[in-house]
Scaffold this motif. Sequence first.
Motif, mmCIF file in Angstrom:
data_model
loop_
_atom_site.group_PDB
_atom_site.id
_atom_site.type_symbol
_atom_site.label_atom_id
_atom_site.label_comp_id
_atom_site.label_asym_id
_atom_site.label_seq_id
_atom_site.Cartn_x
_atom_site.Cartn_y
_atom_site.Cartn_z
ATOM 1 N N LEU A 44 59.890 65.473 33.574
ATOM 2 C CA LEU A 44 61.003 64.535 32.618
ATOM 3 C C LEU A 44 60.627 63.153 32.418
ATOM 4 O O LEU A 44 60.332 62.536 31.526
ATOM 5 N N TYR A 45 60.012 62.364 33.602
ATOM 6 C CA TYR A 45 59.762 61.321 33.786
ATOM 7 C C TYR A 45 58.399 61.197 32.877
ATOM 8 O O TYR A 45 58.117 60.194 32.042
ATOM 9 N N THR A 46 57.328 62.076 32.753
ATOM 10 C CA THR A 46 56.379 61.988 31.967
ATOM 11 C C THR A 46 56.551 62.109 30.702
ATOM 12 O O THR A 46 55.956 61.350 29.713
ATOM 13 N N VAL A 47 57.546 62.748 30.171
ATOM 14 C CA VAL A 47 57.911 62.723 28.561
ATOM 15 C C VAL A 47 58.661 61.256 28.260
ATOM 16 O O VAL A 47 58.104 60.759 27.407
ATOM 17 N N LEU A 48 59.264 61.015 29.153
ATOM 18 C CA LEU A 48 59.722 59.854 28.657
ATOM 19 C C LEU A 48 58.677 58.458 28.541
ATOM 20 O O LEU A 48 58.764 57.605 28.047
ATOM 21 N N GLU A 49 57.658 58.738 29.483
ATOM 22 C CA GLU A 49 56.668 57.562 29.666
ATOM 23 C C GLU A 49 55.903 57.821 28.226
ATOM 24 O O GLU A 49 55.356 56.864 27.743
ATOM 25 N N GLU A 50 55.809 59.015 27.732
ATOM 26 C CA GLU A 50 54.959 59.291 26.659
ATOM 27 C C GLU A 50 55.713 58.906 25.249
ATOM 28 O O GLU A 50 55.088 58.511 24.246
ATOM 29 N N CYS A 51 56.868 58.984 25.499
ATOM 30 C CA CYS A 51 57.640 58.916 24.118
ATOM 31 C C CYS A 51 58.439 57.323 24.016
ATOM 32 O O CYS A 51 58.964 57.141 22.825
ATOM 33 N N THR A 52 58.344 56.608 25.122
ATOM 34 C CA THR A 52 59.201 55.444 24.913
ATOM 35 C C THR A 52 58.223 54.275 25.459
ATOM 36 O O THR A 52 57.412 54.587 26.040
ATOM 37 N N ASP A 53 58.964 53.021 25.416
ATOM 38 C CA ASP A 53 57.965 51.812 25.819
ATOM 39 C C ASP A 53 58.966 51.222 27.029
ATOM 40 O O ASP A 53 58.994 50.210 27.528
ATOM 41 N N TRP A 54 59.856 52.018 27.646
ATOM 42 C CA TRP A 54 60.758 51.709 28.728
ATOM 43 C C TRP A 54 59.952 51.489 29.859
ATOM 44 O O TRP A 54 58.991 52.071 30.192
ATOM 45 N N GLU A 55 60.763 50.801 30.842
ATOM 46 C CA GLU A 55 60.212 50.523 32.221
ATOM 47 C C GLU A 55 60.828 51.635 32.890
ATOM 48 O O GLU A 55 61.908 51.864 32.966
ATOM 49 N N LEU A 56 59.879 52.428 33.626
ATOM 50 C CA LEU A 56 60.486 53.534 34.387
ATOM 51 C C LEU A 56 60.215 53.325 35.842
ATOM 52 O O LEU A 56 59.214 52.948 36.116
ATOM 53 N N ARG A 57 61.188 53.639 36.694
ATOM 54 C CA ARG A 57 61.024 53.597 37.890
ATOM 55 C C ARG A 57 61.308 54.832 38.702
ATOM 56 O O ARG A 57 62.509 55.397 38.402
ATOM 57 N N ALA A 58 60.395 55.346 39.765
ATOM 58 C CA ALA A 58 60.829 56.491 40.609
ATOM 59 C C ALA A 58 60.479 56.233 41.848
ATOM 60 O O ALA A 58 59.523 56.682 42.563
ATOM 61 N N PRO A 59 61.247 55.381 42.922
ATOM 62 C CA PRO A 59 60.947 54.976 44.042
ATOM 63 C C PRO A 59 61.047 55.991 44.944
ATOM 64 O O PRO A 59 61.746 57.134 44.960
ATOM 65 N N ILE A 60 60.319 56.108 46.317
ATOM 66 C CA ILE A 60 60.568 57.022 47.229
ATOM 67 C C ILE A 60 61.378 56.390 48.192
ATOM 68 O O ILE A 60 61.295 55.452 48.821
ATOM 69 N N LEU A 61 62.650 57.248 48.577
ATOM 70 C CA LEU A 61 63.600 56.748 49.257
ATOM 71 C C LEU A 61 62.816 56.777 50.976
ATOM 72 O O LEU A 61 62.176 57.341 51.275
ATOM 73 N N PRO A 62 63.662 55.990 51.566
ATOM 74 C CA PRO A 62 63.233 55.659 53.113
ATOM 75 C C PRO A 62 63.097 57.219 53.815
ATOM 76 O O PRO A 62 63.911 57.891 53.568
ATOM 77 N N GLY A 63 61.953 57.318 54.673
ATOM 78 C CA GLY A 63 61.702 58.521 55.385
ATOM 79 C C GLY A 63 61.144 59.823 54.635
ATOM 80 O O GLY A 63 60.995 60.773 55.241
ATOM 81 N N HIS A 64 61.073 59.456 53.415
ATOM 82 C CA HIS A 64 60.761 60.597 52.577
ATOM 83 C C HIS A 64 59.173 60.590 51.917
ATOM 84 O O HIS A 64 58.688 61.445 51.319
ATOM 85 N N ASP A 65 58.522 59.324 52.479
ATOM 86 C CA ASP A 65 57.057 59.539 52.130
ATOM 87 C C ASP A 65 56.342 60.381 53.061
ATOM 88 O O ASP A 65 56.601 60.758 54.157
ATOM 89 N N GLU A 66 54.928 60.784 52.543
ATOM 90 C CA GLU A 66 54.373 61.809 53.338
ATOM 91 C C GLU A 66 54.036 61.242 54.807
ATOM 92 O O GLU A 66 53.842 62.195 55.787
#
Length: 229
Positions: A21-43
């Motif tokens: 869904l993020y990819t589609v919005l990235e391709e179809c809009t000029d919006w600023e998109l943010r998808a942060p990684i929540l604390p403790g969830h990084d690799e």
Amino acid sequence: MTTACLFIHGFGGSPYETEPLYTVLEECTDWELRAPILPGHDENESLENREYMEWVSKAEKELEDLLFNYNHVYVIGYSMGGVIAAYLATKYNVEKLVLLSTSAHYIDVSQLAEDIWKMAKDAADGDLFENDLFQRYARRMGTTPMSASIEFQKLVDDLRPYFSKVDVPTLVLQGGQDGLLPPKSAEYIYDSIQCEDKTLHFLPQSKHMLCHGPEQKDLIQACRNFLEI
């Protein structure tokens, strides 16, 4: 750019959960998109000794930044991220809210048992890596601390009342074969939301990983229609 969209992932997960869904919005809009990684969830991080307000605070800071810099801000939350998104929508001027497989209630035991059986069968057939439940939890399987699971349950219990305070246009999407959440979770959320501009959309063949499921195109189109893109 005047529009921004914040994506909030689920417990034990990552931005991968909403990537299509993020990819589609990235391709179809000029919006600023943010998808942060929540604390403790990084690799390289651990969920040990984390408190749920750390997850809420991270998402809240990202939202505050977007609201400061953009005129129109939408929030998309998946699973636990949907609970956080709904809570934030009651505190801030969020214009639209999308809730994917959102955790208003706990596990549907009968469906989960069926999914585990299917995962075992796929393993026996050599198709384990094609199983969506395995993909969802492979990284965290057997490593999620009990303390983190308790914090997740606290988050759901403490923030559940905020669904009844949501008064912004909302799209609720739920998989009909979700092994982690019963359909009543989506129905409860839909019934609780105060805004008359609300939609409950079931994807009958989909499990918890909606964005990566067999009805991905349906989900994306529903989101595009709702967000008017």
